[in-house]
Design a protein around this motif. Structure first.
Motif, PDB file in Angstrom:
ATOM      1  N   VAL A 124       6.104  -8.640  -7.231  1.00 37.97           N
ATOM      2  CA  VAL A 124       7.177  -9.466  -7.773  1.00 37.97           C
ATOM      3  C   VAL A 124       7.764 -10.248  -6.607  1.00 37.97           C
ATOM      4  O   VAL A 124       8.296  -9.652  -5.664  1.00 37.97           O
ATOM      5  CB  VAL A 124       8.269  -8.624  -8.449  1.00 37.97           C
ATOM      6  CG1 VAL A 124       9.386  -9.515  -8.979  1.00 37.97           C
ATOM      7  CG2 VAL A 124       7.672  -7.776  -9.574  1.00 37.97           C
ATOM      8  N   TRP A 125       7.673 -11.576  -6.682  1.00 38.67           N
ATOM      9  CA  TRP A 125       8.166 -12.419  -5.589  1.00 38.67           C
ATOM     10  C   TRP A 125       9.531 -13.007  -5.940  1.00 38.67           C
ATOM     11  O   TRP A 125       9.718 -13.571  -7.011  1.00 38.67           O
ATOM     12  CB  TRP A 125       7.168 -13.536  -5.272  1.00 38.67           C
ATOM     13  CG  TRP A 125       6.033 -13.026  -4.436  1.00 38.67           C
ATOM     14  CD1 TRP A 125       4.792 -12.663  -4.860  1.00 38.67           C
ATOM     15  CD2 TRP A 125       6.062 -12.788  -3.020  1.00 38.67           C
ATOM     16  NE1 TRP A 125       4.040 -12.206  -3.807  1.00 38.67           N
ATOM     17  CE2 TRP A 125       4.781 -12.272  -2.667  1.00 38.67           C
ATOM     18  CE3 TRP A 125       7.017 -12.951  -2.027  1.00 38.67           C
ATOM     19  CZ2 TRP A 125       4.454 -11.931  -1.356  1.00 38.67           C
ATOM     20  CZ3 TRP A 125       6.691 -12.600  -0.725  1.00 38.67           C
ATOM     21  CH2 TRP A 125       5.432 -12.109  -0.400  1.00 38.67           C
ATOM     22  N   HIS A 126      10.452 -12.874  -4.993  1.00 38.58           N
ATOM     23  CA  HIS A 126      11.819 -13.378  -5.140  1.00 38.58           C
ATOM     24  C   HIS A 126      12.012 -14.525  -4.152  1.00 38.58           C
ATOM     25  O   HIS A 126      11.745 -14.359  -2.953  1.00 38.58           O
ATOM     26  CB  HIS A 126      12.834 -12.284  -4.809  1.00 38.58           C
ATOM     27  CG  HIS A 126      12.762 -11.082  -5.696  1.00 38.58           C
ATOM     28  ND1 HIS A 126      13.779 -10.730  -6.566  1.00 38.58           N
ATOM     29  CD2 HIS A 126      11.797 -10.124  -5.850  1.00 38.58           C
ATOM     30  CE1 HIS A 126      13.444  -9.619  -7.206  1.00 38.58           C
ATOM     31  NE2 HIS A 126      12.252  -9.229  -6.777  1.00 38.58           N
ATOM     32  N   PHE A 127      12.495 -15.664  -4.636  1.00 38.07           N
ATOM     33  CA  PHE A 127      12.856 -16.741  -3.720  1.00 38.07           C
ATOM     34  C   PHE A 127      14.356 -16.632  -3.483  1.00 38.07           C
ATOM     35  O   PHE A 127      15.168 -16.817  -4.394  1.00 38.07           O
ATOM     36  CB  PHE A 127      12.495 -18.119  -4.285  1.00 38.07           C
ATOM     37  CG  PHE A 127      12.577 -19.202  -3.254  1.00 38.07           C
ATOM     38  CD1 PHE A 127      11.516 -19.429  -2.384  1.00 38.07           C
ATOM     39  CD2 PHE A 127      13.721 -19.978  -3.127  1.00 38.07           C
ATOM     40  CE1 PHE A 127      11.591 -20.415  -1.406  1.00 38.07           C
ATOM     41  CE2 PHE A 127      13.804 -20.961  -2.153  1.00 38.07           C
ATOM     42  CZ  PHE A 127      12.742 -21.182  -1.296  1.00 38.07           C
ATOM     43  N   VAL A 128      14.739 -16.337  -2.219  1.00 32.50           N
ATOM     44  CA  VAL A 128      16.135 -16.020  -1.913  1.00 32.50           C
ATOM     45  C   VAL A 128      16.829 -17.099  -1.093  1.00 32.50           C
ATOM     46  O   VAL A 128      18.016 -16.974  -0.790  1.00 32.50           O
ATOM     47  CB  VAL A 128      16.232 -14.657  -1.182  1.00 32.50           C
ATOM     48  CG1 VAL A 128      15.652 -13.554  -2.050  1.00 32.50           C
ATOM     49  CG2 VAL A 128      15.530 -14.689   0.167  1.00 32.50           C
ATOM     50  N   GLY A 129      16.113 -18.163  -0.730  1.00 30.78           N
ATOM     51  CA  GLY A 129      16.709 -19.227   0.074  1.00 30.78           C
ATOM     52  C   GLY A 129      17.253 -20.357  -0.768  1.00 30.78           C
ATOM     53  O   GLY A 129      17.167 -20.342  -1.999  1.00 30.78           O
ATOM     54  N   ALA A 189       0.829  -1.210   0.000  1.00 33.58           N
ATOM     55  CA  ALA A 189       0.000   0.000   0.000  1.00 33.58           C
ATOM     56  C   ALA A 189       0.861   1.257   0.000  1.00 33.58           C
ATOM     57  O   ALA A 189       0.435   2.314  -0.487  1.00 33.58           O
ATOM     58  CB  ALA A 189      -0.930  -0.001   1.209  1.00 33.58           C
ATOM     59  N   ALA A 190       2.088   1.132   0.530  1.00 36.22           N
ATOM     60  CA  ALA A 190       3.023   2.255   0.531  1.00 36.22           C
ATOM     61  C   ALA A 190       3.778   2.362  -0.790  1.00 36.22           C
ATOM     62  O   ALA A 190       4.634   3.241  -0.945  1.00 36.22           O
ATOM     63  CB  ALA A 190       4.011   2.108   1.685  1.00 36.22           C
ATOM     64  N   GLY A 191       3.483   1.448  -1.728  1.00 32.59           N
ATOM     65  CA  GLY A 191       4.067   1.531  -3.059  1.00 32.59           C
ATOM     66  C   GLY A 191       5.158   0.537  -3.368  1.00 32.59           C
ATOM     67  O   GLY A 191       5.707   0.544  -4.473  1.00 32.59           O
ATOM     68  N   HIS A 192       5.485  -0.362  -2.421  1.00 32.14           N
ATOM     69  CA  HIS A 192       6.567  -1.310  -2.672  1.00 32.14           C
ATOM     70  C   HIS A 192       6.045  -2.535  -3.410  1.00 32.14           C
ATOM     71  O   HIS A 192       4.923  -2.982  -3.159  1.00 32.14           O
ATOM     72  CB  HIS A 192       7.240  -1.731  -1.363  1.00 32.14           C
ATOM     73  CG  HIS A 192       8.604  -2.304  -1.589  1.00 32.14           C
ATOM     74  ND1 HIS A 192       9.677  -1.526  -1.939  1.00 32.14           N
ATOM     75  CD2 HIS A 192       9.053  -3.577  -1.567  1.00 32.14           C
ATOM     76  CE1 HIS A 192      10.737  -2.307  -2.100  1.00 32.14           C
ATOM     77  NE2 HIS A 192      10.378  -3.547  -1.888  1.00 32.14           N
ATOM     78  N   ARG A 193       6.881  -3.097  -4.318  1.00 30.71           N
ATOM     79  CA  ARG A 193       6.422  -4.213  -5.141  1.00 30.71           C
ATOM     80  C   ARG A 193       7.298  -5.462  -5.070  1.00 30.71           C
ATOM     81  O   ARG A 193       6.868  -6.531  -5.470  1.00 30.71           O
ATOM     82  CB  ARG A 193       6.314  -3.767  -6.606  1.00 30.71           C
ATOM     83  CG  ARG A 193       5.145  -2.811  -6.869  1.00 30.71           C
ATOM     84  CD  ARG A 193       3.826  -3.533  -6.659  1.00 30.71           C
ATOM     85  NE  ARG A 193       2.662  -2.653  -6.774  1.00 30.71           N
ATOM     86  CZ  ARG A 193       2.072  -2.050  -5.755  1.00 30.71           C
ATOM     87  NH1 ARG A 193       2.574  -2.214  -4.517  1.00 30.71           N
ATOM     88  NH2 ARG A 193       1.016  -1.303  -5.922  1.00 30.71           N
ATOM     89  N   HIS A 194       8.522  -5.356  -4.599  1.00 28.18           N
ATOM     90  CA  HIS A 194       9.437  -6.502  -4.606  1.00 28.18           C
ATOM     91  C   HIS A 194       9.568  -7.098  -3.200  1.00 28.18           C
ATOM     92  O   HIS A 194       9.994  -6.402  -2.259  1.00 28.18           O
ATOM     93  CB  HIS A 194      10.812  -6.092  -5.122  1.00 28.18           C
ATOM     94  CG  HIS A 194      10.815  -5.764  -6.584  1.00 28.18           C
ATOM     95  ND1 HIS A 194      11.158  -6.683  -7.552  1.00 28.18           N
ATOM     96  CD2 HIS A 194      10.495  -4.616  -7.241  1.00 28.18           C
ATOM     97  CE1 HIS A 194      11.063  -6.117  -8.739  1.00 28.18           C
ATOM     98  NE2 HIS A 194      10.656  -4.869  -8.580  1.00 28.18           N
ATOM     99  N   PHE A 195       9.227  -8.384  -3.072  1.00 33.80           N
ATOM    100  CA  PHE A 195       9.266  -9.067  -1.780  1.00 33.80           C
ATOM    101  C   PHE A 195       9.978 -10.410  -1.924  1.00 33.80           C
ATOM    102  O   PHE A 195       9.947 -11.031  -2.997  1.00 33.80           O
ATOM    103  CB  PHE A 195       7.848  -9.280  -1.244  1.00 33.80           C
ATOM    104  CG  PHE A 195       7.152  -8.003  -0.877  1.00 33.80           C
ATOM    105  CD1 PHE A 195       7.236  -7.489   0.409  1.00 33.80           C
ATOM    106  CD2 PHE A 195       6.434  -7.284  -1.829  1.00 33.80           C
ATOM    107  CE1 PHE A 195       6.614  -6.287   0.735  1.00 33.80           C
ATOM    108  CE2 PHE A 195       5.805  -6.091  -1.510  1.00 33.80           C
ATOM    109  CZ  PHE A 195       5.905  -5.589  -0.227  1.00 33.80           C
ATOM    110  N   GLY A 196      10.603 -10.850  -0.838  1.00 34.92           N
ATOM    111  CA  GLY A 196      11.356 -12.093  -0.877  1.00 34.92           C
ATOM    112  C   GLY A 196      11.056 -12.993   0.300  1.00 34.92           C
ATOM    113  O   GLY A 196      10.706 -12.529   1.390  1.00 34.92           O
ATOM    114  N   GLU A 197      11.216 -14.287   0.062  1.00 34.82           N
ATOM    115  CA  GLU A 197      11.081 -15.310   1.099  1.00 34.82           C
ATOM    116  C   GLU A 197      12.148 -16.366   0.865  1.00 34.82           C
ATOM    117  O   GLU A 197      12.646 -16.532  -0.259  1.00 34.82           O
ATOM    118  CB  GLU A 197       9.695 -15.965   1.055  1.00 34.82           C
ATOM    119  CG  GLU A 197       8.566 -15.089   1.560  1.00 34.82           C
ATOM    120  CD  GLU A 197       8.597 -14.897   3.073  1.00 34.82           C
ATOM    121  OE1 GLU A 197       9.177 -15.751   3.772  1.00 34.82           O
ATOM    122  OE2 GLU A 197       8.041 -13.887   3.543  1.00 34.82           O
ATOM    123  N   ASN A 198      12.480 -17.121   1.916  1.00 39.47           N
ATOM    124  CA  ASN A 198      13.482 -18.168   1.744  1.00 39.47           C
ATOM    125  C   ASN A 198      13.002 -19.551   2.165  1.00 39.47           C
ATOM    126  O   ASN A 198      13.789 -20.491   2.184  1.00 39.47           O
ATOM    127  CB  ASN A 198      14.777 -17.811   2.495  1.00 39.47           C
ATOM    128  CG  ASN A 198      14.587 -17.766   3.994  1.00 39.47           C
ATOM    129  OD1 ASN A 198      13.479 -17.937   4.506  1.00 39.47           O
ATOM    130  ND2 ASN A 198      15.676 -17.531   4.722  1.00 39.47           N
TER     131      ASN A 198
END
Length: 224
Positions: free
Chosen positions: A71-76, A44-53
């Motif tokens: 946009v989902w990033h898999f970082v694990g 809601a604050a405007g961020h679009r890139h998130f990650g999980e591991n």
């Protein structure tokens, strides 16, 4: 009064703006152990890139936020037996570290939907072969295999700074590995490096993607 995640996000982005010297940088907010409501607040604050591991948590959050266009990033570490499951929801895979993993992502039955995912080759910056990441001696062979895959799009390299080493020295080595990959494919210019404690050092050595957790999300609700 506890500062809201959206306020921490704004403060972090202000620091980043001061440090990055006009270079484009993607901030991947890592929301491990935090509820999906935090993701929605930051979106809601405007961020679009998130990650999980972790696969189950990543899958559940991605499915619960399909309406947000994230946009989902898999970082694990990516397990071969779960690789194709992860690729169904993760837009970017940060931890490709073996040719066998590429083969797993290419598997499936004829006719299966196989979305092409952005991929980074994870490099092991330690002397411990048990740590995640390909050994530098195998970097080109793996990068070439990713580039040739119909399931993946080679984007660059990723690494985690070793414990007990000055992060800047580790990220300086990573920058040389990134250059080796760019010689194979000039468009593979992403460097995923830096977390809450060492993002400035990563930025100094060319990081294009920062994986930021507690500096934005605050302390995790459970776990470490």
């Amino acid at each position: 009064m506890t500062e809201a995640p959206a306020a921490r996000l704004a403060a972090f982005l202000e620091q980043l703006e001061d440090a990055r010297r006009a270079r484009d940088v993607t901030v991947v907010v890592v929301t491990k152990f935090h509820p999906v409501e935090l993701v929605r607040e930051l979106a809601a604050a405007g961020h679009r890139h998130f990650g999980e591991n972790r696969h189950p948590e990543a899958r559940d959050k991605a499915e619960a936020t399909t309406d947000l266009g994230l946009v989902w990033h898999f970082v694990g570490q990516l397990q071969r037996k779960k690789a194709r499951q992860v690729a169904r929801y993760a837009d970017v895979l940060h931890s490709i570290d073996a040719i066998e993993l590429v083969e797993a992502l290419e598997g499936g039955e004829p006719g299966d939907e196989r979305p092409v995912r952005d991929a980074l080759v994870q490099v092991n910056l330690t002397d411990d072969p048990a740590r995640g990441g390909v050994e530098p001696t195998g970097l080109e062979a793996l990068a070439e295999r990713v580039a040739a895959s119909e399931a993946l799009r080679l984007r660059g390299v990723m690494a985690v700074a070793p414990l007990g080493e000055e992060p800047g020295r580790a990220f300086e080595r990573l920058a040389t590995y990134a250059e080796r990959v760019r010689r194979l494919d000039a468009s593979a210019d992403w460097i995923s490096a830096g977390m809450s404690a060492d993002w400035r050092e990563a930025l100094e050595h060319g990081a294009t993607h920062l994986r930021i957790g507690t500096a934005i999300t605050g302390n995790r609700a459970v776990g470490g």
